[in-house]
Write an enzyme that holds these catalytic residues in place. Sequence first.
Site, PDB file in Angstrom:
ATOM      1  N   TYR A 364       0.814  -1.222   0.000  1.00 45.84           N
ATOM      2  CA  TYR A 364       0.000   0.000   0.000  1.00 45.84           C
ATOM      3  C   TYR A 364       0.845   1.269   0.000  1.00 45.84           C
ATOM      4  CZ  TYR A 364      -0.203  -0.338   5.271  1.00 45.84           C
ATOM      5  OH  TYR A 364       0.040  -0.448   6.619  1.00 45.84           O
ATOM      6  N   GLU A 365       0.164   2.385  -0.256  1.00 50.83           N
ATOM      7  CA  GLU A 365       0.811   3.693  -0.488  1.00 50.83           C
ATOM      8  C   GLU A 365       1.723   3.658  -1.717  1.00 50.83           C
ATOM      9  OE1 GLU A 365       0.487   6.535   1.467  1.00 50.83           O
ATOM     10  OE2 GLU A 365      -0.781   5.663   3.001  1.00 50.83           O
ATOM     11  N   GLY A 366       1.389   2.790  -2.662  1.00 54.35           N
ATOM     12  CA  GLY A 366       2.197   2.600  -3.863  1.00 54.35           C
ATOM     13  C   GLY A 366       3.089   1.387  -3.703  1.00 54.35           C
TER      14      GLY A 366
END
Length: 381
Positions: A364-366
């Site tokens: 997550y968050e890229g």
Amino acid sequence: MDFILNEDQAMLRDTVRRIAEEKFAPIAAEIDEKETFPKESVKVLAENGLLGVQIPEAYGGAGAGMLAMVLVVEEIARVCAATSVILTTQALASDPLLLAGTEDQKKNFLYRLASGACLGACGITEPGAGSDVAGMKTTAKKVDGGYLLNGAKIFITNGGEAQIVTVLAYTDKDKGNRGISMLILEKGDAGFTVGKHEHKMGMHGSDTRELVFEDVFVPADRLLGPEGGGFRTLMTTFNYTRPAVGGQALGIAQGALEASIRYAKERVQFGKTLSSFQGMQWMLAEMALKVETARSIVYRAASMIDSEPDASELPKIASMAKWYASDVAMQVTTDAVQVFGGYGYVREYPMERMMRDAKITQIYEGTNQIQRTIVAGHLLR
């Protein structure tokens, strides 16, 4: 860049460590086993002013800065990663307001988030739009007095618990990224419903949901930033939130390392403690090296935000911090399971939970593949 903590930062770290040990560590296994969102832990975070550490005092926060935020997340993730997700998600919801909100929006929504009056979430991911944000299908059609929002989001952390949700949607599909806007939704808005609860590999105590929007009317004063400015706001937000995820990964790794050292000193095999074998000593030393190296890049990114928030290097350093620390968390927790042997594989000990929790920090968050692309883009521009 000097990462020696000042007196206030050291005091904050020590205080949060005590709170984490007393309040969060004892229930970490239970909320993982039962997949229960820790509502009481939210109260503890709010009572201690930890839900708005990096937010200015004028809007209900502590105004302590990003390094302070990372320290708080790290100490909590060290004992319970699922509880630390509440903090990182609160930042993901509040940072867009800090960056692009009007004064009225900040005083209304930001104060409520920072003070702990309510939780927030950020609606980005869709079934066909993960790393490719531009692939999303959610739309916000301009109508008299505001927008009509239609679409759905998946994998939204805090989705079922949040009262305030910042949502990304197309206001003009033909303009691509420049046609993406960000809007503020409130729980209870007509047509806004919360879907199924996701059962995940790790972070069982974190609430992850589908969000559905069916002709949700969003008043014009809840447009966050300029129309078409949502993508830019999101990318800038990630520069701030990725180091926080790095801090989360760092905390998981630190907790796994400490547990491994204790176990190696106590466990006896072949008449000797595990820690007396050179192979084990070297393994622990390598784990410690990775943790300290990760700490350096995460603290550097956080310190850069505090001192040079507009630095051209920030997107690169923020991506490096999230990428490297999350890879370290996965490596160290995997090694920790190995140190514990069979005991590392059973739920009586926290190693398998830490390993499962660490995995999402690479996603997550890229994803870490996206972080590589971002870093390469800065190197080759």
